[in-house]
Scaffold this motif. Structure first.
Motif, PDB file in Angstrom:
ATOM      1  N   TYR A  11      50.222  24.850  49.826  1.00 45.62           N
ATOM      2  CA  TYR A  11      49.792  24.943  48.432  1.00 45.62           C
ATOM      3  C   TYR A  11      49.416  26.385  48.126  1.00 45.62           C
ATOM      4  O   TYR A  11      49.307  27.221  49.031  1.00 45.62           O
ATOM      5  CB  TYR A  11      48.616  23.999  48.165  1.00 45.62           C
ATOM      6  CG  TYR A  11      47.324  24.377  48.842  1.00 45.62           C
ATOM      7  CD1 TYR A  11      46.371  25.164  48.202  1.00 45.62           C
ATOM      8  CD2 TYR A  11      47.043  23.954  50.151  1.00 45.62           C
ATOM      9  CE1 TYR A  11      45.194  25.518  48.831  1.00 45.62           C
ATOM     10  CE2 TYR A  11      45.852  24.312  50.776  1.00 45.62           C
ATOM     11  CZ  TYR A  11      44.940  25.094  50.106  1.00 45.62           C
ATOM     12  OH  TYR A  11      43.765  25.453  50.725  1.00 45.62           O
ATOM     13  N   ALA A  12      49.202  26.693  46.859  1.00 44.60           N
ATOM     14  CA  ALA A  12      48.864  28.061  46.458  1.00 44.60           C
ATOM     15  C   ALA A  12      47.898  28.036  45.279  1.00 44.60           C
ATOM     16  O   ALA A  12      48.145  27.364  44.275  1.00 44.60           O
ATOM     17  CB  ALA A  12      50.122  28.834  46.077  1.00 44.60           C
ATOM     18  N   ILE A  13      46.770  28.784  45.427  1.00 48.86           N
ATOM     19  CA  ILE A  13      45.781  28.933  44.367  1.00 48.86           C
ATOM     20  C   ILE A  13      45.438  30.416  44.255  1.00 48.86           C
ATOM     21  O   ILE A  13      45.171  31.081  45.258  1.00 48.86           O
ATOM     22  CB  ILE A  13      44.496  28.125  44.663  1.00 48.86           C
ATOM     23  CG1 ILE A  13      44.826  26.635  44.799  1.00 48.86           C
ATOM     24  CG2 ILE A  13      43.460  28.344  43.571  1.00 48.86           C
ATOM     25  CD1 ILE A  13      43.629  25.782  45.200  1.00 48.86           C
ATOM     26  N   ASP A  14      45.446  30.934  43.041  1.00 48.77           N
ATOM     27  CA  ASP A  14      45.174  32.352  42.827  1.00 48.77           C
ATOM     28  C   ASP A  14      43.709  32.693  43.102  1.00 48.77           C
ATOM     29  O   ASP A  14      42.816  31.860  42.951  1.00 48.77           O
ATOM     30  CB  ASP A  14      45.492  32.749  41.386  1.00 48.77           C
ATOM     31  CG  ASP A  14      46.983  32.748  41.092  1.00 48.77           C
ATOM     32  OD1 ASP A  14      47.776  32.872  42.049  1.00 48.77           O
ATOM     33  OD2 ASP A  14      47.343  32.625  39.906  1.00 48.77           O
ATOM     34  N   TYR A  15      43.495  33.937  43.485  1.00 49.01           N
ATOM     35  CA  TYR A  15      42.153  34.497  43.542  1.00 49.01           C
ATOM     36  C   TYR A  15      41.870  35.210  42.227  1.00 49.01           C
ATOM     37  O   TYR A  15      42.654  36.071  41.793  1.00 49.01           O
ATOM     38  CB  TYR A  15      42.015  35.475  44.709  1.00 49.01           C
ATOM     39  CG  TYR A  15      41.621  34.796  45.988  1.00 49.01           C
ATOM     40  CD1 TYR A  15      40.302  34.773  46.398  1.00 49.01           C
ATOM     41  CD2 TYR A  15      42.575  34.148  46.778  1.00 49.01           C
ATOM     42  CE1 TYR A  15      39.922  34.133  47.564  1.00 49.01           C
ATOM     43  CE2 TYR A  15      42.203  33.499  47.941  1.00 49.01           C
ATOM     44  CZ  TYR A  15      40.883  33.496  48.331  1.00 49.01           C
ATOM     45  OH  TYR A  15      40.516  32.852  49.478  1.00 49.01           O
ATOM     46  N   ALA A  16      40.784  34.843  41.560  1.00 47.56           N
ATOM     47  CA  ALA A  16      40.393  35.516  40.324  1.00 47.56           C
ATOM     48  C   ALA A  16      39.939  36.942  40.617  1.00 47.56           C
ATOM     49  O   ALA A  16      40.119  37.845  39.798  1.00 47.56           O
ATOM     50  CB  ALA A  16      39.280  34.730  39.633  1.00 47.56           C
ATOM     51  N   ARG A  17      39.324  37.146  41.797  1.00 47.37           N
ATOM     52  CA  ARG A  17      38.890  38.478  42.213  1.00 47.37           C
ATOM     53  C   ARG A  17      39.459  38.714  43.607  1.00 47.37           C
ATOM     54  O   ARG A  17      38.860  38.319  44.615  1.00 47.37           O
ATOM     55  CB  ARG A  17      37.366  38.582  42.207  1.00 47.37           C
ATOM     56  CG  ARG A  17      36.855  39.940  42.629  1.00 47.37           C
ATOM     57  CD  ARG A  17      35.451  40.256  42.126  1.00 47.37           C
ATOM     58  NE  ARG A  17      34.478  39.234  42.431  1.00 47.37           N
ATOM     59  CZ  ARG A  17      33.231  39.229  41.944  1.00 47.37           C
ATOM     60  NH1 ARG A  17      32.845  40.193  41.120  1.00 47.37           N
ATOM     61  NH2 ARG A  17      32.389  38.276  42.269  1.00 47.37           N
ATOM     62  N   PRO A  18      40.635  39.357  43.694  1.00 50.77           N
ATOM     63  CA  PRO A  18      41.280  39.561  44.996  1.00 50.77           C
ATOM     64  C   PRO A  18      40.408  40.389  45.935  1.00 50.77           C
ATOM     65  O   PRO A  18      39.613  41.230  45.494  1.00 50.77           O
ATOM     66  CB  PRO A  18      42.563  40.310  44.634  1.00 50.77           C
ATOM     67  CG  PRO A  18      42.797  40.011  43.186  1.00 50.77           C
ATOM     68  CD  PRO A  18      41.441  39.886  42.582  1.00 50.77           C
ATOM     69  N   LEU A  19      40.574  40.141  47.232  1.00 49.26           N
ATOM     70  CA  LEU A  19      39.848  40.892  48.244  1.00 49.26           C
ATOM     71  C   LEU A  19      40.819  41.850  48.924  1.00 49.26           C
ATOM     72  O   LEU A  19      41.865  41.425  49.425  1.00 49.26           O
ATOM     73  CB  LEU A  19      39.226  39.950  49.276  1.00 49.26           C
ATOM     74  CG  LEU A  19      38.244  40.599  50.245  1.00 49.26           C
ATOM     75  CD1 LEU A  19      36.952  40.972  49.529  1.00 49.26           C
ATOM     76  CD2 LEU A  19      37.930  39.658  51.408  1.00 49.26           C
ATOM     77  N   ARG A  20      40.442  43.126  48.947  1.00 45.55           N
ATOM     78  CA  ARG A  20      41.282  44.154  49.572  1.00 45.55           C
ATOM     79  C   ARG A  20      40.513  44.788  50.725  1.00 45.55           C
ATOM     80  O   ARG A  20      39.326  45.072  50.611  1.00 45.55           O
ATOM     81  CB  ARG A  20      41.691  45.202  48.539  1.00 45.55           C
ATOM     82  CG  ARG A  20      42.592  44.631  47.437  1.00 45.55           C
ATOM     83  CD  ARG A  20      42.985  45.678  46.396  1.00 45.55           C
ATOM     84  NE  ARG A  20      43.990  45.154  45.494  1.00 45.55           N
ATOM     85  CZ  ARG A  20      43.722  44.460  44.392  1.00 45.55           C
ATOM     86  NH1 ARG A  20      42.462  44.192  44.073  1.00 45.55           N
ATOM     87  NH2 ARG A  20      44.697  44.016  43.623  1.00 45.55           N
TER      88      ARG A  20
END
Length: 367
Positions: A11-20
């Motif tokens: 499955y796939a769910i977006d991150y609202a605040r990506p972690l880099r």
């Protein structure tokens, strides 16, 4: 209580605040839900988070490894045969996240069969754990604002700061800004994800020490064996092994060779059984452990929480349990809660959480 089936659902769910961070970035939780169903109709669940830039596993490889390699050998065994299951999976090298998901799902099914929580089966030390949050690459103003928001909303006062950028000055400025502008009781530690050389890490030590950093995780690659040993010898800040210590054997090598002083334990990387063995090794050698995070969903976080609360050593310091807050959505029906900087173990059997089937149908990618 035979295992009748092992199912993998990508499955796939977006991150609202990506972690880099130094070894990569997470924009989407492209994970795999693993389900182990027994002959009694009990379903154990676990989340498998691929991190190809660190361990080489992908969503597709996790599905294929479980479906084609592990499931045919495990289906038909009793759900209580955890050592036999682990032995079967050890015949295949690497693939630690795939192994971990099966192990956690089997533990979940076994605990549900008994009608108890996994945390109780593992040790039952506490019913709650202090929470730490990971701060990704950002400017000092952004980092301070995010930390202040999390402290105000959730009471979180411990932060792992992702470092490892070039030049090192930008990361040191971030750490120093956090120390200067956050309350004095804020706990700070750093994680370079192998982004610096040993010499760069040694150069950073005085300023990290001056900022009151309590630990320095994976400052450089384990392949820099001599450099890591020299760094550990010079550092008054404990050096923590993470990517370099996924198994008990790896942890023993790094600790006994002087490459690190303590270890990070991640349930997603090997499961509860592997985590128990790493913890036992650490206890025997008298070194500290930290509960790490694979940038987990709430399902993965529930597994980390169950293990962290089970033992005195892992419940003693903040565990990385909160980065699901950066996701746009999640799969579990009842969200986890962080109250006054602590997370309570869910009261249900197994790991204590239930999948929202409508959300799973919405986000699955194998249709």
């Amino acid at each position: 209580m035979r295992i009748e089936s092992i199912e993998t659902i990508p499955y796939a769910i977006d991150y609202a605040r990506p972690l880099r961070f130094a070894s990569g970035e997470v924009l989407v939780a492209d994970h795999v839900l693993v389900r182990v169903t027994t002959s009694d109709g009990v379903v154990g669940i676990a989340d498998a988070p691929p991190r190809p830039y660190t361990y080489g596993e992908t969503q597709a490889s996790i599905v294929a490894t479980i479906r084609d390699r592990f499931a045919p050998a495990i289906v038909g065994l009793d759900v209580s045969d955890r050592d036999r299951i682990r032995s079967i999976m050890r015949r295949t090298v690497h693939n630690d996240v795939a192994k971990g998901a099966i192990d956690i799902a089997v533990w979940d099914a076994y605990a549900k069969t008994l009608g108890v929580g996994v945390s109780s089966l593992l040790g039952g030390w506490s019913d709650r754990v202090p929470v730490a949050h990971m701060l990704g690459f950002c400017t000092p103003d952004e980092g301070v604002a995010e930390a202040e928001e999390l402290r105000e909303r959730h009471g979180i006062a411990a932060f792992k700061v992702k470092v490892g950028r070039q030049p090192i000055e930008q990361d040191l400025a971030l750490v120093e800004a956090l120390r200067e502008r956050l309350p004095a009781d804020t706990v700070l530690y750093v994680d370079a994800n192998r982004g610096w050389s040993a010499n760069q890490a040694i150069a950073a030590l005085p300023r990290l020490e001056g900022a009151g950093v309590i630990s320095f995780e994976e400052p450089c690659d384990a392949a820099e064996a001599m450099g890591r040993r020299r760094l550990a010898q010079h550092s008054r800040i404990p050096i923590v092994g993470d990517e370099s210590v996924p198994t008990p054997g790896d942890a023993a090598r790094e600790l006994q060779s002087g490459g690190c002083h303590s270890v990070s334990i991640k349930t997603a990387r090997g499961g509860f059984t592997n985590a128990t063995q790493v913890l036992g090794l650490a206890d025997g050698l008298g070194v500290d452990v930290f509960m790490g995070n694979q940038i987990d969903t709430q399902l993965g976080t529930a597994a980390t929480l169950a293990f962290a609360a089970s033992h005195e050593a892992t419940a003693a310091r903040p565990a990385e349990l909160s980065n699901y807050l950066d996701m746009a959505d999640d799969l579990i029906a009842e969200p986890l809660e962080i109250v006054e900087g602590r997370m309570r173990v869910p009261s249900g059997p197994g790991v204590g959480v239930v999948i929202d089937e409508e959300k799973l149908d919405r986000y699955r990618v194998d249709r």
